[in-house]
Motif scaffolding. Structure first.
Motif: not given
Length: 566
Positions: A434-456
């Motif tokens: 994935s690109d860097d913006y994906v990680l940035k968006y996931m860190e900004s909206n952690p409620a929309q993602f599961s902890p496993e997805a963010l950690l991967s």
């Protein structure tokens, strides 16, 4: 004076026996009366005269006063033809009980006078017995005495009027016609007048019910309950019904709360009455229990609307609009979501999972648009691979394979992480990067993602950036900018070691660099990259391009080429 040999008539000298001698016959004829409901034919009585002096005849009808028919002389005196051969009627042709036809009209001779009878018998003619004169049926009907109507005195109507004047029974009823086509349930008020046993039916109108405000359904009148057998076809709507056509009338005992009542072909159900009516039935008939009956119909449960099976064309929401409305409308969109996530795209690198060996090396760019929840897939073209790249899937919503068509569940941002398998219309894609913006968006909206997805995503980007960080720590003391460039070049070489254009990239830049200065302008640089299908959209290559650029719109392609060489 010598007597005449016939009937004692005197004989006059110089005259013949036939002079001024007339035979008289009584006859009648039948005449049709078309267009009349009271009579179908008419009998008209006439007198037939036969003049012996010249064998002429005449037909005269006695005048009846105020008959309305032209009467008197029907056929004037003349010789009457007997047949088509030119013969005329003679007194020998006339007799009682025979029919003669004169000018197409048939006359029945029933009798004659005394003189005619004596004359014909003296001439040797045998007379038939006399007949009765036919009578006109309509005339005989008019002679009958007029019918007299006598009012029965078995009930004192004056006493009933004085006792029950202004006393009215009021009932509330409904007419349920919902079983017929376009039928409905309507409410009425029935009034029963005790003073003369008449019934009145009023319509109950509601505001904006769409009906003309007629006050009465049936005017006040006596209502028959049982008709006689031969009065069922009586024109009730035209003529007034009398006691001779009715065996039984409706009375107050027929109006009971909770029982149906048929009047004028409609079945009314009485469900309530007023307090005066309840008191009257209690005192008169001993009925004290007249409860109100609830006739309000409960609304049936809403029928679940079942959509036909999805045919696979277009979105399910768009296809469902053809079943929900006659004129399909576009599904409602979340405008707030579209405004907040406008131009926000999550991009992933995916590989096609396929048993075909040629598909194992294919890479795809999977883009997820946050504003519309749509997915697009693009395959970067690879030279000499035998596969035409380009757009693999346009923007569309993709349904998860484990969801039903009645309640579809679409892929969301939480379904995309490193190692996730995305099934798109029967094809399986594995998320690799994935690109860097994906990680940035996931860190900004952690409620929309599961902890496993963010950690991967975090672990993958950390492992991807580790070689550059280690090389940068070793060369920090020498030249920070050069050390950073070398680490970046080393990382790109490891990632693109199998790129097919790595041997021809230097020659492509030397063709445009005619002065061998090692620099090209920015427009030429990107033109060469596009012709060689270099993945300039990659995050690492974007950083390399930034470090190779100079402020005077020149690009140092030597460092860029070194990243693609051995």
């Amino acid at each position: 004076m010598v007597s005449h040999p016939v009937h004692g008539l005197p004989f006059l000298p110089g005259t013949s026996f036939k002079d001024s001698t007339v035979l008289k016959f009584d006859a009648y004829f039948q005449e049709d009366v078309p267009g009349s409901t009271e009579e179908h034919y008419r009998i008209r009585q006439v007198n037939i005269y036969y003049y012996l002096e010249d064998d002429s005849m005449s037909v005269i009808e006695p005048v009846v006063e105020n008959s309305g028919i032209p009467q008197g002389k029907l056929i004037k005196r003349q010789r009457l033809p007997k047949n088509d051969r030119g013969d005329h009627y003679h007194w020998k042709d006339l007799n009682r009980g025979i029919n003669i036809t004169i000018y197409g009209r048939t006359f029945r001779i029933v009798n004659c006078d005394k003189f005619t009878q004596v004359f014909l018998e003296s001439q040797g003619i045998e007379l038939n017995p006399p007949e009765k004169m036919a009578l006109d049926p309509y005339t005989e009907l008019r002679k009958q005495p007029l019918r007299k109507y006598v009012t029965p005195t078995d009930f004192d109507q004056l006493k009933q009027f004085l006792t029950f004047d202004k006393q009215v029974l009021r009932f509330y009823a409904i007419w349920d016609d919902t079983d017929s086509m376009f039928g409905e349930c309507r409410t009425y008020i029935i009034h029963y007048y005790l003073m003369d046993d008449t019934v009145e039916i009023l319509e109950v109108h509601e505001r904006n019910d769409g009906r003309d405000p007629f006050p009465l359904l049936m005017n006040r009148q006596r209502m028959p309950k049982v008709l006689v057998e031969n009065a069922k076809n009586f024109p009730q709507c035209v003529l007034e019904i009398s006691d001779q056509e009715v065996l039984e009338w409706y009375t107050a005992k027929d109006f009971i709360v909770g029982k149906p009542l048929t009047m004028l072909g409609r079945t009314f159900f009485i469900y309530d009455c007023d307090p005066f009516t309840r008191q009257y039935y209690k005192e008169k008939f001993g009925i004290s229990d007249l409860p109100r009956i609830d006739v309000s119909k409960k609304e049936p449960p809403p029928v679940k609307q079942e959509l036909p099976p999805y045919n696979g064309y277009g979105l399910i929401e768009d296809s469902a609009q053809n079943c929900l409305a006659l004129i399909p409308k576009a599904p409602k969109k979340d405008v707030i979501k579209m405004l907040m996530n406008d131009n926000k795209v999550l991009r992933y690198l995916a590989a096609l999972e396929s048993p075909i060996p040629e598909d194992k090396g294919r890479r795809f760019v999977l883009s997820y648009f946050l504003a519309t929840d749509m997915i697009s897939i693009f395959e970067p073209p690879v030279r000499n691979s035998g596969i035409i790249g380009g757009k693999y899937l346009g923007r569309t919503k993709v349904v998860k394979p484990d969801s039903s068509m009645e309640n579809p569940i679409y892929y969301g941002p939480s379904d995309f992480f490193i190692g996730a398998v995305i099934e798109v219309f029967g094809h399986r894609f594995v998320i690799l990067d994935s690109d860097d913006y994906v990680l940035k968006y996931m860190e900004s909206n952690p409620a929309q993602f599961s902890p496993e997805a963010l950690l991967s995503i975090q672990n993958h980007i950390r492992r991807r950036d580790t070689p550059a960080l280690e090389l940068d720590s070793q060369r920090t003391e020498k030249d920070p900018g050069t050390q950073e460039l070398e680490v970046l070049i080393d990382t790109i070489q490891k990632q693109l070691k199998d790129h097919p254009c790595r041997d021809s990239i230097r020659e492509a830049f030397r063709i445009y660099d005619t002065e061998a200065s090692g620099y090209v302008d920015r427009e030429t640089f990107f033109k060469i990259c596009d012709s060689l299908h270099l993945p300039v959209d990659d995050s690492l290559i974007k950083e390399l391009v930034r470090m190779c650029s100079h402020g005077d719109d020149k690009m140092d392609y030597s460092s860029f080429v070194r990243a693609f060489s051995h």
